[in-house]
Scaffold this motif. Structure first.
Motif, PDB file in Angstrom:
ATOM      1  N   GLY A  93       0.832  -1.211   0.000  1.00  0.00           N
ATOM      2  CA  GLY A  93       0.000   0.000   0.000  1.00  0.00           C
ATOM      3  C   GLY A  93       0.858   1.249   0.000  1.00  0.00           C
ATOM      4  O   GLY A  93       0.619   2.187  -0.766  1.00  0.00           O
ATOM      5  N   LEU A  94       1.886   1.250   0.836  1.00  0.00           N
ATOM      6  CA  LEU A  94       2.799   2.387   0.894  1.00  0.00           C
ATOM      7  C   LEU A  94       3.605   2.517  -0.394  1.00  0.00           C
ATOM      8  O   LEU A  94       3.795   3.624  -0.911  1.00  0.00           O
ATOM      9  N   TYR A  97       1.375   3.994  -3.025  1.00  0.00           N
ATOM     10  CA  TYR A  97       1.165   5.409  -2.725  1.00  0.00           C
ATOM     11  C   TYR A  97       2.393   6.244  -3.082  1.00  0.00           C
ATOM     12  O   TYR A  97       2.290   7.318  -3.666  1.00  0.00           O
ATOM     13  N   LYS A  98       3.574   5.743  -2.740  1.00  0.00           N
ATOM     14  CA  LYS A  98       4.831   6.472  -2.983  1.00  0.00           C
ATOM     15  C   LYS A  98       5.398   6.225  -4.383  1.00  0.00           C
ATOM     16  O   LYS A  98       6.435   6.793  -4.723  1.00  0.00           O
ATOM     17  N   LYS A  99       4.741   5.348  -5.138  1.00  0.00           N
ATOM     18  CA  LYS A  99       5.230   4.964  -6.470  1.00  0.00           C
ATOM     19  C   LYS A  99       6.664   4.421  -6.389  1.00  0.00           C
ATOM     20  O   LYS A  99       7.527   4.761  -7.188  1.00  0.00           O
TER      21      LYS A  99
END
Length: 181
Positions: A93-94, A97-99
């Protein structure tokens, strides 16, 4: 087992069977040095983080369904498998989100260890080994050799877990391969 849990278990078992066949096909491709069709390879390379997230999220939800709604008490080995599956959801997920696509090595380690625990758990359930038998030391944990269900002659909860871990490893492997045109 109530009717809803029985239906969910059957659907999850069908999915497990399908993905097990897919993993076998992928292993054959890897062993023979063949590659995926280019269009499928491009999809995996583009969406591998999302695919892994869906697999890990689905596995986490299924695990929580069995313990919290179907009232299957997780054994010690189930908890260890969860310890390697649950963080994957948050890491992915992170990363999404951070690509940040450079998380493959971390996910691989979690999947490899989780797979080894699932293999041992299944072997314990089948009576193949008891090198270090489950002590069910976690309060309220059930015995690790207990089999709440078995479908298609082999699918139990540890096999569902193993399939999820191996499917993620397979997707990572194909996401790392070079395109052959």
């Amino acid at each position: 087992m109530d009717e809803l849990t029985s239906s969910i278990t059957y659907l999850l078992s069908l999915g497990t069977l399908f993905f097990d066949l897919l993993i076998i096909f992928a292993v054959i491709l890897i062993i023979t040095g063949k590659s995926l069709p280019l269009s499928l390879n491009k999809i995996i390379k583009k969406y591998w983080l999302y695919l892994l997230f869906l697999i890990s999220f689905g596995s986490t939800v299924a695990s929580l369904y069995y313990s919290e709604f179907a009232n299957f008490e997780p054994c010690s080995l189930c908890w260890y498998q969860r310890a390697f599956m649950f963080p994957i959801v948050f890491i992915l997920g992170l990363a999404i989100y951070k690509k940040d696509a450079f998380i493959g090595p971390y996910i691989k380690v979690l999947c490899l260890v989780g797979s080894l625990i699932a293999i041992y758990h299944f072997a314990l359930q089948m009576g193949v080994t008891s090198i270090a038998p489950c002590s069910a030391t976690i309060d309220g944990a059930s015995e690790c050799s207990k089999i709440p269900f078995i479908n298609f002659g082999y699918i139990t909860i540890p096999i569902m877990s193993l399939t999820s871990f191996l499917l993620m490893l397979t997707i990572i492997k194909f996401s790392e391969t070079k395109n052959e045109e």
